[in-house]
Design a protein around this motif. Structure first.
Motif, PDB file in Angstrom:
ATOM      1  N   TYR A   1       8.276   1.365  -4.395  1.00 62.58           N
ATOM      2  CA  TYR A   1       8.837   0.300  -3.580  1.00 62.58           C
ATOM      3  C   TYR A   1       7.776  -0.137  -2.587  1.00 62.58           C
ATOM      4  O   TYR A   1       7.005   0.674  -2.062  1.00 62.58           O
ATOM      5  N   THR A   2       7.733  -1.434  -2.324  1.00 61.56           N
ATOM      6  CA  THR A   2       6.635  -2.003  -1.539  1.00 61.56           C
ATOM      7  C   THR A   2       6.477  -1.338  -0.178  1.00 61.56           C
ATOM      8  O   THR A   2       5.364  -1.025   0.249  1.00 61.56           O
ATOM      9  N   ASP A   3       7.588  -1.103   0.523  1.00 64.20           N
ATOM     10  CA  ASP A   3       7.492  -0.510   1.860  1.00 64.20           C
ATOM     11  C   ASP A   3       6.922   0.899   1.819  1.00 64.20           C
ATOM     12  O   ASP A   3       6.159   1.308   2.697  1.00 64.20           O
ATOM     13  N   ASP A   4       7.279   1.660   0.766  1.00 65.84           N
ATOM     14  CA  ASP A   4       6.742   3.023   0.646  1.00 65.84           C
ATOM     15  C   ASP A   4       5.256   3.005   0.294  1.00 65.84           C
ATOM     16  O   ASP A   4       4.477   3.831   0.790  1.00 65.84           O
ATOM     17  N   ALA A   5       4.863   2.061  -0.562  1.00 69.20           N
ATOM     18  CA  ALA A   5       3.443   1.931  -0.905  1.00 69.20           C
ATOM     19  C   ALA A   5       2.620   1.557   0.326  1.00 69.20           C
ATOM     20  O   ALA A   5       1.517   2.081   0.540  1.00 69.20           O
ATOM     21  N   VAL A   6       3.159   0.671   1.157  1.00 67.05           N
ATOM     22  CA  VAL A   6       2.463   0.258   2.383  1.00 67.05           C
ATOM     23  C   VAL A   6       2.319   1.436   3.336  1.00 67.05           C
ATOM     24  O   VAL A   6       1.269   1.615   3.973  1.00 67.05           O
ATOM     25  N   ASP A   7       3.359   2.253   3.439  1.00 65.33           N
ATOM     26  CA  ASP A   7       3.286   3.434   4.310  1.00 65.33           C
ATOM     27  C   ASP A   7       2.131   4.343   3.902  1.00 65.33           C
ATOM     28  O   ASP A   7       1.416   4.878   4.754  1.00 65.33           O
ATOM     29  N   ILE A   8       1.948   4.519   2.598  1.00 66.98           N
ATOM     30  CA  ILE A   8       0.859   5.377   2.116  1.00 66.98           C
ATOM     31  C   ILE A   8      -0.490   4.712   2.350  1.00 66.98           C
ATOM     32  O   ILE A   8      -1.439   5.355   2.827  1.00 66.98           O
ATOM     33  N   LEU A   9      -0.600   3.430   2.040  1.00 64.12           N
ATOM     34  CA  LEU A   9      -1.879   2.730   2.212  1.00 64.12           C
ATOM     35  C   LEU A   9      -2.335   2.731   3.668  1.00 64.12           C
ATOM     36  O   LEU A   9      -3.542   2.765   3.944  1.00 64.12           O
ATOM     37  N   ASN A  10      -1.391   2.720   4.596  1.00 56.13           N
ATOM     38  CA  ASN A  10      -1.751   2.769   6.018  1.00 56.13           C
ATOM     39  C   ASN A  10      -2.373   4.099   6.414  1.00 56.13           C
ATOM     40  O   ASN A  10      -2.979   4.210   7.481  1.00 56.13           O
ATOM     41  N   LEU A  11      -2.216   5.108   5.563  1.00 54.46           N
ATOM     42  CA  LEU A  11      -2.766   6.432   5.855  1.00 54.46           C
ATOM     43  C   LEU A  11      -4.108   6.660   5.172  1.00 54.46           C
ATOM     44  O   LEU A  11      -4.770   7.678   5.442  1.00 54.46           O
ATOM     45  N   LEU A  12      -4.517   5.759   4.281  1.00 58.85           N
ATOM     46  CA  LEU A  12      -5.771   5.915   3.545  1.00 58.85           C
ATOM     47  C   LEU A  12      -6.903   5.183   4.245  1.00 58.85           C
ATOM     48  O   LEU A  12      -6.669   4.331   5.104  1.00 58.85           O
ATOM     49  N   ASN A  13      -8.141   5.526   3.867  1.00 58.96           N
ATOM     50  CA  ASN A  13      -9.269   4.819   4.490  1.00 58.96           C
ATOM     51  C   ASN A  13      -9.403   3.418   3.891  1.00 58.96           C
ATOM     52  O   ASN A  13      -8.847   3.109   2.830  1.00 58.96           O
ATOM     53  N   LYS A  14     -10.114   2.559   4.577  1.00 61.43           N
ATOM     54  CA  LYS A  14     -10.189   1.143   4.208  1.00 61.43           C
ATOM     55  C   LYS A  14     -10.807   0.938   2.838  1.00 61.43           C
ATOM     56  O   LYS A  14     -10.422   0.019   2.105  1.00 61.43           O
ATOM     57  N   GLU A  15     -11.770   1.786   2.480  1.00 62.95           N
ATOM     58  CA  GLU A  15     -12.419   1.645   1.161  1.00 62.95           C
ATOM     59  C   GLU A  15     -11.423   1.897   0.034  1.00 62.95           C
ATOM     60  O   GLU A  15     -11.393   1.172  -0.967  1.00 62.95           O
ATOM     61  N   GLN A  16     -10.587   2.947   0.208  1.00 62.35           N
ATOM     62  CA  GLN A  16      -9.572   3.233  -0.807  1.00 62.35           C
ATOM     63  C   GLN A  16      -8.577   2.079  -0.934  1.00 62.35           C
ATOM     64  O   GLN A  16      -8.250   1.653  -2.047  1.00 62.35           O
ATOM     65  N   VAL A  17      -8.116   1.570   0.200  1.00 64.62           N
ATOM     66  CA  VAL A  17      -7.139   0.476   0.194  1.00 64.62           C
ATOM     67  C   VAL A  17      -7.708  -0.743  -0.517  1.00 64.62           C
ATOM     68  O   VAL A  17      -7.044  -1.353  -1.364  1.00 64.62           O
ATOM     69  N   ALA A  18      -8.942  -1.090  -0.180  1.00 64.57           N
ATOM     70  CA  ALA A  18      -9.571  -2.259  -0.796  1.00 64.57           C
ATOM     71  C   ALA A  18      -9.704  -2.089  -2.301  1.00 64.57           C
ATOM     72  O   ALA A  18      -9.454  -3.023  -3.081  1.00 64.57           O
ATOM     73  N   THR A  19     -10.086  -0.886  -2.741  1.00 62.98           N
ATOM     74  CA  THR A  19     -10.249  -0.619  -4.169  1.00 62.98           C
ATOM     75  C   THR A  19      -8.924  -0.770  -4.912  1.00 62.98           C
ATOM     76  O   THR A  19      -8.839  -1.443  -5.943  1.00 62.98           O
ATOM     77  N   TYR A  20      -7.876  -0.146  -4.385  1.00 55.18           N
ATOM     78  CA  TYR A  20      -6.582  -0.166  -5.070  1.00 55.18           C
ATOM     79  C   TYR A  20      -5.999  -1.579  -5.136  1.00 55.18           C
ATOM     80  O   TYR A  20      -5.458  -1.986  -6.166  1.00 55.18           O
ATOM     81  N   LEU A  21      -6.123  -2.335  -4.058  1.00 56.73           N
ATOM     82  CA  LEU A  21      -5.570  -3.689  -4.045  1.00 56.73           C
ATOM     83  C   LEU A  21      -6.355  -4.624  -4.957  1.00 56.73           C
ATOM     84  O   LEU A  21      -5.805  -5.571  -5.525  1.00 56.73           O
TER      85      LEU A  21
END
Length: 455
Positions: free
Chosen positions: A98-118
């Motif tokens: 679910y989008t809200d749960d995915a966002v909660d996790i992405l907020n805990l990851l470093n910026k490089e990981q977030v950019a890669t996954y998106l």
């Protein structure tokens, strides 16, 4: 219907570990996937890195997403877990959450990981996640989900049921269906029951409830939790300043918020940075506690310095020193009790602006009564123990004054801090206790110095 007993429901971890280690993919999947996602998540949390790698091979990203929906681990562990996974696998996993749960996790990851996954994520899922990522943390926007069912105001029950049937597989809840106008503004709400019992040709506008309770996208999550609790809602619509429907907040997310807020408040009341968990080592726990303990040590030195100012009084009547722990302890306990009442009242919203003075007057009365009773008891105990009526009266008067002032301070300080827009839980038990130590010693030794000639 066949009932499951406790043994049937429990997962056999040893058997599943054996299936994984033997490479029995079919046997593992057949056994593991019959269990509830919570039990699967518990197994995953306890597994070592090698076992987790096997799970990534044997489970699809969608199946792993169900596990991460139910997982309960510390925030700082997510980054390492996602580093274990192949980037494509991790990205696919997040897109199935679910989008809200995915966002909660992405907020805990470093910026490089977030950019890669998106970047490698399917475009529509990435767009939905990006829409929520920019909302400020701890607001309604940061915990809402965009997976909800909305229907046009001018539609019929028949067309609404068709929309609901198509949207249901991906919606977080289908029990509330939100009605919007042609500009996507929130106009009303219908329940699943309303749709089932109404005639198929009935217009939605005729059966919808137009008095919809909603929250602003910038509303504090604690206030949202309070509203859902007060109204007994399963979900709360989130709107912008023009009443456009942006998302919904479901009760399961609010339970997480309440748990998070309660843990945070309890941590602050105990003067701990974050709640310690049992799986943390002693060095990690000590690192979280030491800053507060060191700060409280310096505050405690104020108490020691204060006692040094009355050294002459203590030298002349050494018996006075015996009762210092008693007076300080009773003041600290009464102050902490008043603090707990005030902080809980603020956190639950029971204390409104007009009731703050009523709380202070009530606590003043409580402090007066408890101070008189405890002071009288202490006078009697000291007299029968030491045979010193004057010292007993002095200690009793100090107990009365200390309890009265400490009770007032314990209720007033959180209210003052809350008025300054600061979390009242920072007025923690140890801070109140230290403050009351200083106050009680001032009262006790001040009285002793005043009446020194009569002791």
């Amino acid at each position: 219907m066949e009932e499951m007993n406790q043994n049937d429901r429990e997962m056999d971890h040893e058997m599943i570990l054996g299936l994984l280690n033997r490479g029995d993919v079919e046997g593992f999947r057949e056994e593991f996937l019959t269990h509830h996602p919570y039990d699967q998540a518990t197994f995953y949390e306890k597994a070592d890195q090698d076992i987790r790698h096997l799970m990534y091979q044997y489970l699809s990203p969608k199946e792993m997403a169900d596990i991460f929906e139910a997982i309960e681990i510390d925030d700082d562990e997510y980054e390492d877990l996602f580093k274990e996974m192949n980037a494509n696998y991790a990205s696919d996993l997040l897109s199935h959450m679910y989008t809200d749960d995915a966002v909660d996790i992405l907020n805990l990851l470093n910026k490089e990981q977030v950019a890669t996954y998106l970047t490698i994520m399917e475009k529509e899922s990435a767009r939905q996640i990006k829409d929520l990522l920019h909302y400020e943390e701890y607001t309604a926007g940061s915990i809402m989900t965009t997976e909800f069912v909305s229907i046009p105001k001018n539609s019929t029950v028949r067309s609404a049921m068709n929309i609901l049937r198509n949207a249901a597989p991906n919606a977080e809840t289908i029990y509330y269906v939100f009605v919007v106008d042609e500009d996507k503004r929130l106009s009303g709400i219908v329940t699943l029951r309303d749709l089932i019992v109404s005639d198929e040709d009935t217009l939605i506008s005729a059966i919808m409830n137009e008095r919809v309770v909603s929250v602003s996208v910038s509303e504090d999550q604690e206030e949202v939790a309070r509203m859902i609790k007060d109204y007994d809602f399963l979900a709360m619509p989130v709107v912008d300043f023009q009443q456009h429907l942006l998302g919904i907040i479901t009760v399961d997310d609010i339970i997480d918020v309440l748990d998070e807020e309660a843990s945070d408040d309890y941590s602050k009341l105990a003067a701990v940075s974050d709640m310690d968990t049992f799986d943390k080592g002693p060095f990690t726990a000590a690192k979280k506690r030491l800053p507060w303990l060191i700060l409280l040590t310096f505050l405690g030195m104020l108490t020691a310095n204060l006692m040094g100012m009355f050294e002459a009084t203590l030298d002349k009547v050494a018996l006075l020193a015996v009762f210092i722990p008693l007076i300080a302890g009773m003041a600290g306990n009464s102050g902490t009790q008043a603090l707990a009442v005030a902080v809980r009242g603020i956190a639950t919203g029971d204390i409104e602006e007009e009731s703050k003075m009523r709380l202070l007057f009530r606590e003043a009365g409580t402090g007066l009564i408890t101070g008189i009773v405890c002071g009288a008891v202490v006078v009697g105990l000291v007299y029968f123990w030491k045979g010193e009526l004057l010292i007993g009266a002095l200690v009793g008067a100090a107990v009365f004054g200390s309890i009265f002032v400490a009770t007032l301070a314990g209720s007033f300080i959180p209210l003052l801090i809350h008025r300054l827009k600061i979390d009242p839980a920072v007025a923690s038990g140890p801070f109140i206790t230290t403050l009351n130590d200083i106050i009680s010693i001032l009262i006790y030794l001040g009285l002793a110095t005043t009446f020194l000639g009569q002791l």
